[in-house]
Design a protein around this motif. Structure first.
Motif, PDB file in Angstrom:
ATOM      1  N   TRP A 106       0.834  -1.113   0.015  1.00 52.55           N
ATOM      2  CA  TRP A 106       0.094  -0.051  -0.181  1.00 52.55           C
ATOM      3  C   TRP A 106       0.810   1.238   0.119  1.00 52.55           C
ATOM      4  O   TRP A 106       0.249   2.288  -0.329  1.00 52.55           O
ATOM      5  CB  TRP A 106      -0.952   0.074   1.258  1.00 52.55           C
ATOM      6  CG  TRP A 106      -0.373  -0.356   2.522  1.00 52.55           C
ATOM      7  CD1 TRP A 106      -0.090  -1.479   3.069  1.00 52.55           C
ATOM      8  CD2 TRP A 106       0.382   0.525   3.267  1.00 52.55           C
ATOM      9  NE1 TRP A 106       0.607  -1.423   4.297  1.00 52.55           N
ATOM     10  CE2 TRP A 106       0.856  -0.013   4.617  1.00 52.55           C
ATOM     11  CE3 TRP A 106       0.467   2.058   3.329  1.00 52.55           C
ATOM     12  CZ2 TRP A 106       1.517   0.398   5.484  1.00 52.55           C
ATOM     13  CZ3 TRP A 106       1.157   2.779   4.539  1.00 52.55           C
ATOM     14  CH2 TRP A 106       1.701   1.878   5.327  1.00 52.55           C
ATOM     15  N   SER A 109       0.955   3.429  -3.171  1.00 51.67           N
ATOM     16  CA  SER A 109      -0.212   4.313  -3.568  1.00 51.67           C
ATOM     17  C   SER A 109       0.004   5.825  -2.615  1.00 51.67           C
ATOM     18  O   SER A 109      -0.214   6.671  -2.925  1.00 51.67           O
ATOM     19  CB  SER A 109      -1.552   3.806  -3.141  1.00 51.67           C
ATOM     20  OG  SER A 109      -2.681   4.517  -3.321  1.00 51.67           O
ATOM     21  N   PHE A 110       0.535   5.533  -1.283  1.00 53.36           N
ATOM     22  CA  PHE A 110       0.689   6.286  -0.251  1.00 53.36           C
ATOM     23  C   PHE A 110       1.877   7.547  -0.874  1.00 53.36           C
ATOM     24  O   PHE A 110       1.665   8.747  -0.793  1.00 53.36           O
ATOM     25  CB  PHE A 110       1.351   6.008   1.018  1.00 53.36           C
ATOM     26  CG  PHE A 110       1.379   6.837   2.335  1.00 53.36           C
ATOM     27  CD1 PHE A 110       0.170   7.311   2.839  1.00 53.36           C
ATOM     28  CD2 PHE A 110       2.606   7.183   2.384  1.00 53.36           C
ATOM     29  CE1 PHE A 110       0.522   8.216   3.711  1.00 53.36           C
ATOM     30  CE2 PHE A 110       2.799   8.255   3.236  1.00 53.36           C
ATOM     31  CZ  PHE A 110       1.613   8.880   4.081  1.00 53.36           C
ATOM     32  N   TYR A 120      -2.366  -3.273  -9.160  1.00 53.84           N
ATOM     33  CA  TYR A 120      -2.548  -4.273  -7.964  1.00 53.84           C
ATOM     34  C   TYR A 120      -3.132  -5.441  -8.644  1.00 53.84           C
ATOM     35  O   TYR A 120      -4.376  -5.113  -8.976  1.00 53.84           O
ATOM     36  CB  TYR A 120      -3.106  -3.436  -6.906  1.00 53.84           C
ATOM     37  CG  TYR A 120      -2.612  -2.361  -5.776  1.00 53.84           C
ATOM     38  CD1 TYR A 120      -1.928  -2.867  -4.819  1.00 53.84           C
ATOM     39  CD2 TYR A 120      -2.408  -1.036  -5.976  1.00 53.84           C
ATOM     40  CE1 TYR A 120      -1.112  -1.989  -3.813  1.00 53.84           C
ATOM     41  CE2 TYR A 120      -1.711  -0.290  -5.654  1.00 53.84           C
ATOM     42  CZ  TYR A 120      -1.015  -0.574  -4.433  1.00 53.84           C
ATOM     43  OH  TYR A 120      -0.384   0.234  -3.805  1.00 53.84           O
ATOM     44  N   THR A 155      -4.173  -2.451   2.172  1.00 60.56           N
ATOM     45  CA  THR A 155      -3.821  -2.855   0.756  1.00 60.56           C
ATOM     46  C   THR A 155      -4.911  -2.918  -0.185  1.00 60.56           C
ATOM     47  O   THR A 155      -4.762  -2.259  -1.336  1.00 60.56           O
ATOM     48  CB  THR A 155      -3.279  -4.324   0.725  1.00 60.56           C
ATOM     49  OG1 THR A 155      -2.022  -4.435   1.528  1.00 60.56           O
ATOM     50  CG2 THR A 155      -2.832  -4.565  -0.592  1.00 60.56           C
ATOM     51  N   ALA A 158      -5.503   0.846  -1.152  1.00 57.74           N
ATOM     52  CA  ALA A 158      -4.786   1.243  -2.233  1.00 57.74           C
ATOM     53  C   ALA A 158      -5.008   0.727  -3.338  1.00 57.74           C
ATOM     54  O   ALA A 158      -4.870   1.512  -4.597  1.00 57.74           O
ATOM     55  CB  ALA A 158      -3.291   0.908  -1.539  1.00 57.74           C
ATOM     56  N   ASN A 162      -6.353   2.628  -7.251  1.00 55.97           N
ATOM     57  CA  ASN A 162      -5.440   2.712  -8.577  1.00 55.97           C
ATOM     58  C   ASN A 162      -6.173   1.542  -9.541  1.00 55.97           C
ATOM     59  O   ASN A 162      -7.338   1.501  -9.617  1.00 55.97           O
ATOM     60  CB  ASN A 162      -4.125   2.343  -8.113  1.00 55.97           C
ATOM     61  CG  ASN A 162      -3.372   3.220  -7.455  1.00 55.97           C
ATOM     62  OD1 ASN A 162      -2.929   4.252  -7.820  1.00 55.97           O
ATOM     63  ND2 ASN A 162      -3.473   3.253  -5.973  1.00 55.97           N
TER      64      ASN A 162
END
Length: 378
Positions: A106, A109-110, A120, A155, A158, A162
């Motif tokens: 994750w 994405s952060f 993902y 996760t 995230a 996306n």
């Protein structure tokens, strides 16, 4: 040339000028290279090579090294290395393929301040993997789920923000309902054009040869298959070949000896993917996948591509690819269903030719190249 980073902990072995990698994972790298991507892999590493591994110089595939860890939770001991690797992949690549679940994935994405394409791809349901581990007491399994759950949700959040794909309908059905509408279901395959083999003839040979391929551990159900072969051998001339190594292998050899079927059960150990493994598929009549839990199972597609009749438990995407009578789906942990399905094949082998041909034709839709093309649909 578009640059792509991969976060996949495949435990590679680096040296001063490149790294060694398992042949099955090498197929993924080869597919991306043939698609004209510039590839960088972020993976955990180890110091000891395994026989049969494939070598890549750094000039061909870049490597972001993570320390050696052998379990998901131990990966968090090296969170600084994961953060560094994450930032490096984001900085130097146009898109990132994140094989999920990997520790702290994750973070991509952060830290994705530049808006890179993040893909993902969920390959399994980790909650069920934890809960179905029969080697661990039930209470400990639930404690592990509780510890893992915040990471699991982070996760998924995230991934939802996306590009989000998963490996078959069963993986989708096990996700929390709030995330399901965000996911595209695709079928992951490791097949290349060299793996396809159409065998038209299905004659009545004296021995019906059964094949099982996979890592030998409790969740693979190899013990169930051996018990089924014991009963089958009372009325039919059968043999069983088991390809693969693992922590449960010695126990399975002892089980075969205890059931007095050691003379018709042969353990071949690890066989590398490609020509050597394909020869096993092509020299057998029936492929049985008795697992209790699977990420794919890609071995079912491999068997279909090599024109072998498939029997599989109801796991992973097996129900998707073996639907419409392309094979047989049976319940988990059922000796009797394996016996009935194999016996039916023995008695109706000629009538099943059309199903084997249909299975072969269907498998040609699934290659590693087509898998990545599906994943990277923007």
């Amino acid at each position: 040339m578009e640059k792509i980073g991969l976060y996949c902990n495949w435990k590679v072995t680096p040296d001063g000028h490149g790294f060694y990698i398992n042949p099955i994972h090498a197929k993924y790298l080869n597919a991306l290279l043939k698609m004209q991507y510039q590839v960088t892999l972020m993976s955990n590493t180890c110091s000891e090579r395994v026989e049969g591994e494939i070598y890549y110089p750094y000039s061909e595939v870049g490597l972001v090294k993570l320390p050696n860890f052998d379990s998901y939770m131990k990966g968090f001991l090296y969170i600084k290395s994961i953060i560094y690797g994450c930032l490096k992949l984001l900085k130097y690549n146009d898109r990132i393929y994140i094989r999920t679940f990997e520790p702290a994935s994750w973070l991509f994405s952060f830290f994705n301040f530049r808006g890179k394409n993040l893909h993902y791809h969920i390959v399994s349901n980790p909650i069920s993997v934890i809960l179905e581990n029969r080697d661990v007491p039930k209470l400990i399994r639930y404690i592990r789920v509780g510890i893992f759950y915040p990471e699991y949700i982070l996760t998924l959040v995230a991934a939802k923000a996306n590009y989000f794909t998963c490996n078959g309908a069963s993986v989708l059905s096990n996700l929390p309902r709030i995330f399901r509408k965000s996911v595209r279901v695709i079928i992951e395959s490791s097949l290349s054009q060299d793996d396809f083999y159409q065998n038209i003839s299905r004659d009545n040979f004296p021995v019906t040869k059964i094949l099982c391929v996979g890592y030998i551990r409790p969740a693979k159900g190899v013990d169930v298959l051996i018990k089924a072969v014991k009963t089958l051998a009372e009325n039919h001339n059968v043999s069983l070949s088991i390809v693969g190594d693992g922590s449960y292998k010695d126990e399975m050899i002892a089980l075969a000896e205890g059931l007095n079927v050691h003379d018709i059960c042969e353990f071949h150990g690890f066989v590398p993917t490609g020509h050597a493994l394909n020869e096993f598929y092509r020299s057998h009549d029936i492929f049985v996948m008795p697992s209790f839990s699977e990420t794919g199972p890609r071995v079912v597609l491999e068997a279909m591509a090599n024109s072998i009749y498939c029997i599989s438990t109801n796991v992973g995407y097996a129900p998707d690819v073996l639907s419409k009578e392309r094979g047989v789906i049976i319940p988990i942990n059922s000796v009797s269903d394996i016996i009935d399905s194999v016996a039916y094949f023995i008695k109706n082998r000629q009538e099943l030719n059309d199903k084997i041909k249909s299975s072969y034709r269907y498998s040609k839709s699934f290659t590693l190249r087509s898998f990545f093309e599906d994943v990277f649909k923007d």
